[in-house]
Write a protein that holds these residues in place. Structure first.
Motif, PDB file in Angstrom:
ATOM      1  N   ARG A 575       0.857  -1.169   0.000  1.00 33.66           N
ATOM      2  CA  ARG A 575       0.000   0.000   0.000  1.00 33.66           C
ATOM      3  C   ARG A 575       0.904   1.233   0.000  1.00 33.66           C
ATOM      4  O   ARG A 575       1.864   1.291   0.769  1.00 33.66           O
ATOM      5  N   ALA A 577       1.011   5.602   0.034  1.00 36.46           N
ATOM      6  CA  ALA A 577       0.290   6.858   0.227  1.00 36.46           C
ATOM      7  C   ALA A 577       0.264   7.633  -1.078  1.00 36.46           C
ATOM      8  O   ALA A 577       1.109   7.441  -1.959  1.00 36.46           O
ATOM      9  N   ALA A 580      -4.324  11.746  -2.495  1.00 38.06           N
ATOM     10  CA  ALA A 580      -5.672  11.656  -1.927  1.00 38.06           C
ATOM     11  C   ALA A 580      -5.824  10.466  -0.988  1.00 38.06           C
ATOM     12  O   ALA A 580      -6.945  10.048  -0.671  1.00 38.06           O
ATOM     13  N   TYR A 581      -4.697   9.902  -0.565  1.00 38.76           N
ATOM     14  CA  TYR A 581      -4.755   8.709   0.287  1.00 38.76           C
ATOM     15  C   TYR A 581      -3.722   8.843   1.400  1.00 38.76           C
ATOM     16  O   TYR A 581      -2.521   8.681   1.180  1.00 38.76           O
ATOM     17  N   ASP A 582      -4.175   9.186   2.601  1.00 34.32           N
ATOM     18  CA  ASP A 582      -3.294   9.356   3.766  1.00 34.32           C
ATOM     19  C   ASP A 582      -3.111   8.009   4.450  1.00 34.32           C
ATOM     20  O   ASP A 582      -3.736   7.719   5.486  1.00 34.32           O
ATOM     21  N   LEU A 583      -2.271   7.193   3.857  1.00 37.13           N
ATOM     22  CA  LEU A 583      -2.049   5.844   4.360  1.00 37.13           C
ATOM     23  C   LEU A 583      -1.702   5.881   5.854  1.00 37.13           C
ATOM     24  O   LEU A 583      -0.771   6.581   6.261  1.00 37.13           O
ATOM     25  N   ARG A 598       0.555   8.028  10.465  1.00 34.53           N
ATOM     26  CA  ARG A 598       0.666   8.146   9.024  1.00 34.53           C
ATOM     27  C   ARG A 598       1.974   7.518   8.571  1.00 34.53           C
ATOM     28  O   ARG A 598       3.019   7.683   9.210  1.00 34.53           O
ATOM     29  N   THR A 620      -8.488  -1.179   5.714  1.00 34.40           N
ATOM     30  CA  THR A 620      -8.530  -2.514   5.100  1.00 34.40           C
ATOM     31  C   THR A 620      -8.216  -3.616   6.106  1.00 34.40           C
ATOM     32  O   THR A 620      -8.498  -4.785   5.848  1.00 34.40           O
TER      33      THR A 620
END
Length: 801
Positions: A575, A577, A580-583, A598, A620
């Motif tokens: 996965r 970051a 638009a995706y703040d993993l 983060r 997830t």
């Protein structure tokens, strides 16, 4: 007589610490030599060092001047002899390459003009960007041999075994560095021909045909311009060959020196690689050169330490690279540092550098604590660059590129003035030398954990620019071998008091009895042989804290997931970051009750009953960290760049079987702690306060308070080396909160560190009364309490009757 044994340097049977300062005699008027030597001695040094610039001494072919006939400051013999008259050892650095901002890196112009074939070509047949030459070119070696003949004629009668003062000779300088920093490997016809011969010795014909069919067809240009389908195997074969080539070059230089009478002193190979005040790339130099200095007895490796300040950002870097050097050493080889940066950092002569006075002090203290036996302060004094007689119309016609003045940042300026860094540097040298007989035989005490080192992870000095495959491998290695692993795992371990060395898990056996726990920075690529060793280590009862990624491929990119299989997990991807995706990841299992954080990436896994998830991806719930059993061993995997959580890493290591021997209870972290000891149990406790504010703490060893439970005050940016069970003369210092400054038959001189220092002594002698301290006798212990506050007056002399 000089002997290298048991990680110690013996001179005439006595173990020694060598504190050396670099003075470029050829940049200083001869009339000022003594002044610079005086300042070197005032700093506490017992040795001087210098490059010997071929460019200066043989500006015209065949006219070698080592006696000062053309310029008084070129009298090499005179300078070495003057050092001897001042009771100083000498460390000789004759090149042929010396760098030192010299034109052509110190090589005479005529060598290049006469032998154009020694100027390398590189990728795609282009000329190299750096001023390097083909080390293995016969014509270059022929000229170098003549140069060595002249220098060694001066050196041989002045060797310490010949009753002189020369105690070591460096062979070349930073071998391979110029090619690495410019990504321009030497690929002359001579080198490529030799490489092909090496390949034919390494592989049988069928294997070679399978790997590189074009070689058997005589198409050597494909080496300089590789296709992606064989770029990875060529990359590593070329890297292995270059290690071999550099070792052969070093061996050739040594043979020249010995042929001309220089023997029975250590031959030193220096390692390059620090950059930008950090150590992330330093192991590239180790990777390039470890075969050069471990190929036989009589060699030492020397670090180039250019860190600037040693602070909370960088302290673990220095600790690690010292450990990595030690990990690849032969059993007899100690650590040394032959370019130990000092001064104020003003390298550009524009006041852009302003290092803290603690910089050289902290670095020296850490290096000595880890077993360094020789430190060469570079550059101790600045100087001036004179103009060459054969002017090249190159903009300044001088011997170097820095203008008239050189060494702007040195503690001693080109004009001989002391800058603000000199007093603190001198104080630390004097402190080390005051107890050098003890430090020379001490080793660092270690807890049950080592940091893993894989040299091939740093074989990244040459990447073909057009290879997509190699860029992918490089990026993964560079992302996982250091950076986050050093700044999070290694830093946390040190801040929590773990004293650890390093283990070369690529080339040496790993035994869980000798090394119960390994902290392993791991990339997605790892050689099959290394994975097999880790599986065996785990199966035999070892503990592994793996940080980075679980490997899925060997080093050439072929599928290889032996370690993952043994752990009972299967990687299902990553996965990443994005805009638009703040993993984010959260803790689970025994690691839970931590804040979600983060991250920029996470390797995710399917786990069976064998593995307990420890970290999961938010949203997830995919596993990106786990705890698993492997045979009789255990592995804890953190496959995301988890932050420097001190308690997390401590808990993980304790679950694997390693416990920190040293602890402190300061409200604030930022204290480096380690300890050294002799075989007889004499010890020093080494502490650095890396922050700019004072700290109070109790110190614990194996959960027992030290110093009779007294609280210590560690001043801002201060380092201290406190004696424990240390015998000096007729006194055993049970402990002291002050440093030993000097020892005499009737007195011990201390440097105070506290508002009220205490020295606990065991001795049959009486401590004389003094207005500076009080004395208290308790059974067989004599306690001396200072009446001075260390911030007001830090000098105390305890007088013995």
């Amino acid at each position: 007589m000089i002997e290298i044994t048991d990680k110690q340097i013996f001179i005439d049977g006595k173990p020694q610490i060598i504190m050396c300062g670099e003075i470029h005699y050829y940049r200083i008027d001869r009339s000022e030599w003594q002044d610079r030597i005086d300042k070197l001695k005032d700093a506490g040094c017992n040795a001087a060092a210098s490059y010997v610039p071929w460019l200066c001494h043989e500006e015209v072919e065949g006219k070698i001047d080592l006696e000062g006939n053309t310029r008084p400051e070129l009298d090499l013999a005179g300078f070495i002899d003057l050092c001897a008259e001042n009771d100083l050892y000498f460390f000789l650095r004759p090149g042929p390459f010396i760098m030192a901002e010299m034109k052509n890196e110190g090589i005479p112009y005529w060598v290049i003009d006469k032998h154009p074939e020694i100027v390398p070509v590189t990728w795609d047949g282009k000329q190299t960007l750096a001023k390097t030459l083909d080390y293995s070119a016969p014509s270059f070696l022929e000229e170098t041999k003549k140069w060595y003949a002249a220098v060694m004629e001066v050196a041989a009668p002045r060797l310490q075994p010949n009753r002189g003062n020369i105690i070591g000779v460096q062979l070349d300088n930073e071998v391979g560095m110029l090619s690495w920093v410019s990504n321009c490997p030497d690929l002359t016809d001579n080198v490529v021909d030799d490489f092909v011969g090496w390949l034919q010795e390494r592989y049988d014909e069928e294997t070679l045909k399978d790997r590189y069919p074009f070689i058997l067809e005589g198409n050597y240009s494909a080496i300089r311009s590789p296709e992606d389908n064989y770029a990875a195997q060529l990359h590593f074969d070329l890297g292995y060959y270059m290690r071999h080539r550099f070792a052969k070059y070093i061996d050739t230089l040594r043979s020249y020196a010995e042929e001309f009478g220089v023997r029975d002193v250590p031959f030193i190979v220096n390692i390059h690689g620090t950059g930008g005040g950090r150590g992330f790339t330093y192991p590239i130099g180790i990777s390039q050169l470890y075969e050069s200095y471990t190929q036989g007895p009589g060699y030492l490796s020397g670090s180039d330490i250019y860190f600037g300040d040693l602070n909370m950002e960088s302290f673990q870097d220095l600790y690690l690279i010292n450990g990595f050097m030690d990990a690849v050493h032969r059993p007899e080889q100690p650590l040394t540092s032959v370019e130990f940066n000092c001064g104020d950092g003003n390298f550009g002569n524009n006041f852009s550098g302003r290092l803290d006075p603690s910089a050289a002090d902290f670095k020296a203290r850490m290096c000595i604590a880890q077993g360094n036996r020789l430190i060469n302060y570079y550059l101790l004094t600045g100087g001036k660059n004179y103009r060459l007689s054969d002017q090249r119309d190159d903009g300044n016609d001088r011997i170097a590129s820095t203008g008239e003045r050189h060494g702007f940042a040195a503690p001693i300026s080109p004009e001989g003035e002391l800058n603000y860094t000199y007093p603190r540097m001198a104080r630390s040298i004097q402190t080390i030398m005051a107890v050098s007989d003890k430090l020379a035989v001490m080793n660092e005490e270690r807890d049950d954990v080592a940091f893993a080192f894989i040299p091939d992870y740093y074989m990244t000095e040459a990447c073909y620019p057009n290879s997509t495959r190699m860029k992918e491998i490089y990026q993964n290695l560079e992302a996982n071998r250091s950076t986050a692993a050093w700044e999070n795992m290694a830093r946390a371990m040190l801040l929590k008091g773990f004293r650890y060395g390093a283990a070369d898990i690529q080339n040496k056996p790993i035994d869980p009895v000798e090394t119960p726990v390994l902290a392993v920075p791991s990339a997605c690529y790892m050689a099959r042989e290394v994975q097999e060793k880790l599986v065996s280590y785990l199966s035999d009862g070892g503990g592994v804290l793996l940080y980075g990624e679980v490997p899925l491929y060997d080093m050439e990119g072929n599928p290889c997931h032996l370690l993952a299989d043994a752990m009972g997990v299967r990687s299902t991807g990553r996965r990443l970051a994005g805009p638009a995706y703040d993993l984010s990841v959260y803790a689970d299992g025994w690691a839970q009750d931590r804040a979600e954080i983060r991250v920029h990436k996470a390797q995710i896994f399917e786990t069976g009953a064998q593995a307990e998830p420890l970290f999961r991806v938010y949203g997830t719930d995919e596993t990106c960290g786990f705890d698993t059993k492997v045979g009789r061993g255990r592995a804890i995997v953190i496959a995301t760049p988890y932050t420097c959580d001190l308690d997390l890493f401590t808990k993980a290591l304790e679950k694997l079987g390693a416990k920190a021997g040293l602890k402190n209870d300061s409200k604030y972290h930022g204290v480096f702690m380690t300890s050294t000891a002799t075989e007889q149990g004499e010890r020093f406790l080494h502490l650095l306060n890396l922050d700019g504010f004072d700290k109070e703490m109790h110190l614990y060893e194996n959960d027992v308070k030290l110093f009779d439970g007294r609280k210590l005050e560690l001043q801002a940016k201060e380092g201290i080396m406190l004696p424990i069970n240390l015998t000096v003369g007729e006194v055993t210092i049970h402990y002291a909160t002050a440093e030993i400054r000097n020892v005499q038959s009737d007195a011990i001189h201390f440097r105070l560190t506290q508002s009220e220092d205490v020295m606990a002594l065991k001795t049959d002698r009486q401590v004389a009364p003094s207005e500076d301290y009080t004395v208290q006798q308790e059974e067989d212990m004599t306690y001396v309490f200072s009446k001075k506050h260390a911030k007001v007056d830090d000098q105390l002399t305890v007088i013995l009757q």
